[in-house]
Design a protein around this motif. Structure first.
Motif, PDB file in Angstrom:
ATOM      1  N   SER A 194       0.821  -1.220   0.035  1.00  0.00           N
ATOM      2  CA  SER A 194       0.103   0.156  -0.124  1.00  0.00           C
ATOM      3  C   SER A 194       0.956   1.307   0.089  1.00  0.00           C
ATOM      4  O   SER A 194       0.460   2.151  -0.727  1.00  0.00           O
ATOM      5  N   LYS A 195       2.012   1.312   0.796  1.00  0.00           N
ATOM      6  CA  LYS A 195       2.939   2.315   0.769  1.00  0.00           C
ATOM      7  C   LYS A 195       3.439   2.565  -0.397  1.00  0.00           C
ATOM      8  O   LYS A 195       3.665   3.630  -1.108  1.00  0.00           O
ATOM      9  N   ARG A 196       3.920   1.566  -1.202  1.00  0.00           N
ATOM     10  CA  ARG A 196       4.643   1.587  -2.426  1.00  0.00           C
ATOM     11  C   ARG A 196       3.536   2.182  -3.738  1.00  0.00           C
ATOM     12  O   ARG A 196       3.973   3.053  -4.253  1.00  0.00           O
ATOM     13  N   LEU A 197       2.376   1.399  -3.282  1.00  0.00           N
ATOM     14  CA  LEU A 197       1.448   1.961  -4.355  1.00  0.00           C
ATOM     15  C   LEU A 197       0.938   3.604  -4.486  1.00  0.00           C
ATOM     16  O   LEU A 197       0.964   4.160  -5.364  1.00  0.00           O
ATOM     17  N   ALA A 198       0.962   3.954  -3.137  1.00  0.00           N
ATOM     18  CA  ALA A 198       0.774   5.410  -2.903  1.00  0.00           C
ATOM     19  C   ALA A 198       1.800   6.267  -3.933  1.00  0.00           C
ATOM     20  O   ALA A 198       1.576   7.377  -4.286  1.00  0.00           O
ATOM     21  N   LEU A 199       3.014   5.866  -3.684  1.00  0.00           N
ATOM     22  CA  LEU A 199       4.151   6.569  -4.383  1.00  0.00           C
ATOM     23  C   LEU A 199       3.996   6.235  -5.808  1.00  0.00           C
ATOM     24  O   LEU A 199       4.325   7.378  -6.667  1.00  0.00           O
ATOM     25  N   LEU A 200       3.810   5.104  -6.231  1.00  0.00           N
ATOM     26  CA  LEU A 200       3.565   4.936  -7.654  1.00  0.00           C
ATOM     27  C   LEU A 200       2.496   5.806  -8.084  1.00  0.00           C
ATOM     28  O   LEU A 200       2.267   6.322  -9.377  1.00  0.00           O
ATOM     29  N   LEU A 201       1.240   5.776  -7.445  1.00  0.00           N
ATOM     30  CA  LEU A 201       0.187   6.738  -7.871  1.00  0.00           C
ATOM     31  C   LEU A 201       0.596   8.110  -7.844  1.00  0.00           C
ATOM     32  O   LEU A 201       0.353   8.763  -8.851  1.00  0.00           O
ATOM     33  N   ASP A 202       1.349   8.630  -6.824  1.00  0.00           N
ATOM     34  CA  ASP A 202       2.004  10.077  -7.127  1.00  0.00           C
ATOM     35  C   ASP A 202       2.784  10.248  -8.151  1.00  0.00           C
ATOM     36  O   ASP A 202       2.739  11.532  -8.888  1.00  0.00           O
ATOM     37  N   ALA A 203       3.713   9.073  -8.745  1.00  0.00           N
ATOM     38  CA  ALA A 203       4.412   9.339  -9.818  1.00  0.00           C
ATOM     39  C   ALA A 203       3.632   9.176 -11.091  1.00  0.00           C
ATOM     40  O   ALA A 203       4.150   9.483 -12.059  1.00  0.00           O
ATOM     41  N   GLY A 204       2.278   8.774 -11.154  1.00  0.00           N
ATOM     42  CA  GLY A 204       1.340   8.710 -12.243  1.00  0.00           C
ATOM     43  C   GLY A 204       1.947   7.085 -12.940  1.00  0.00           C
ATOM     44  O   GLY A 204       1.431   7.003 -14.077  1.00  0.00           O
ATOM     45  N   LEU A 205       2.373   6.325 -12.437  1.00  0.00           N
ATOM     46  CA  LEU A 205       2.665   4.969 -13.001  1.00  0.00           C
ATOM     47  C   LEU A 205       1.585   4.183 -12.906  1.00  0.00           C
ATOM     48  O   LEU A 205       1.393   3.078 -13.584  1.00  0.00           O
ATOM     49  N   VAL A 206       0.819   4.118 -11.625  1.00  0.00           N
ATOM     50  CA  VAL A 206      -0.508   3.380 -11.649  1.00  0.00           C
ATOM     51  C   VAL A 206      -1.765   4.416 -11.378  1.00  0.00           C
ATOM     52  O   VAL A 206      -1.487   5.527 -11.049  1.00  0.00           O
ATOM     53  N   GLN A 207      -2.980   3.904 -11.491  1.00  0.00           N
ATOM     54  CA  GLN A 207      -4.005   4.672 -11.319  1.00  0.00           C
ATOM     55  C   GLN A 207      -4.966   3.998 -10.544  1.00  0.00           C
ATOM     56  O   GLN A 207      -4.918   2.560 -10.519  1.00  0.00           O
ATOM     57  N   LYS A 208      -5.891   4.455  -9.721  1.00  0.00           N
ATOM     58  CA  LYS A 208      -6.971   3.694  -8.788  1.00  0.00           C
ATOM     59  C   LYS A 208      -8.022   3.729  -9.529  1.00  0.00           C
ATOM     60  O   LYS A 208      -8.737   4.502 -10.157  1.00  0.00           O
ATOM     61  N   SER A 209      -8.284   2.534  -9.543  1.00  0.00           N
ATOM     62  CA  SER A 209      -9.664   2.060 -10.064  1.00  0.00           C
ATOM     63  C   SER A 209     -10.702   1.471  -9.102  1.00  0.00           C
ATOM     64  O   SER A 209     -10.387   0.725  -8.317  1.00  0.00           O
ATOM     65  N   GLN A 210     -11.958   2.449  -9.415  1.00  0.00           N
ATOM     66  CA  GLN A 210     -12.874   1.666  -8.302  1.00  0.00           C
ATOM     67  C   GLN A 210     -12.348   2.241  -6.957  1.00  0.00           C
ATOM     68  O   GLN A 210     -11.956   3.228  -6.930  1.00  0.00           O
ATOM     69  N   SER A 211     -12.628   1.400  -5.911  1.00  0.00           N
ATOM     70  CA  SER A 211     -12.317   2.228  -4.640  1.00  0.00           C
ATOM     71  C   SER A 211     -10.831   1.849  -4.223  1.00  0.00           C
ATOM     72  O   SER A 211     -10.228   2.757  -3.941  1.00  0.00           O
ATOM     73  N   SER A 212     -10.293   0.451  -4.287  1.00  0.00           N
ATOM     74  CA  SER A 212      -9.166   0.288  -3.829  1.00  0.00           C
ATOM     75  C   SER A 212      -8.372  -0.759  -4.718  1.00  0.00           C
ATOM     76  O   SER A 212      -7.657  -1.634  -4.254  1.00  0.00           O
ATOM     77  N   TYR A 213      -8.574  -0.516  -6.111  1.00  0.00           N
ATOM     78  CA  TYR A 213      -8.001  -1.372  -6.998  1.00  0.00           C
ATOM     79  C   TYR A 213      -7.118  -0.536  -7.844  1.00  0.00           C
ATOM     80  O   TYR A 213      -7.446   0.608  -7.906  1.00  0.00           O
TER      81      TYR A 213
END
Length: 81
Positions: A36-55
């Motif tokens: 979850s911590k790593r995903l937050a950083l990847l989200l901030d960098a634009g490498l992943v996006q959140k789809s639906q609530s927590s996917y």
């Protein structure tokens, strides 16, 4: 960026699916909290996006990073802004 980030991105890319932090953690043998911590950083960098609530799913930018079209130092500079 670290090895965990690369593994998360690769899993998302190879699966082609939207995955939760818990599913990613089980498949990569990390704790859900760490993922979850790593995903937050990847989200901030634009490498992943959140789809639906927590996917999460990989973005075009994430795919470009994995293929070597974008250097990690560029992403780190971007997140520092």
């Amino acid at each position: 960026m670290n090895q965990t980030d690369d593994r998360i991105l690769a899993l998302l890319d190879e699966s082609g699916l939207m995955l939760s932090p818990a599913v990613i953690a089980v498949n990569l043998d990390y704790t859900r909290n760490w993922v979850s911590k790593r995903l937050a950083l990847l989200l901030d960098a634009g490498l992943v996006q959140k789809s639906q609530s927590s996917y999460y799913e990989i973005t075009d930018l994430g795919e470009q990073y994995l293929s070597g079209e974008i250097d990690a130092s560029v992403l780190e500079d971007k997140s520092a802004e």
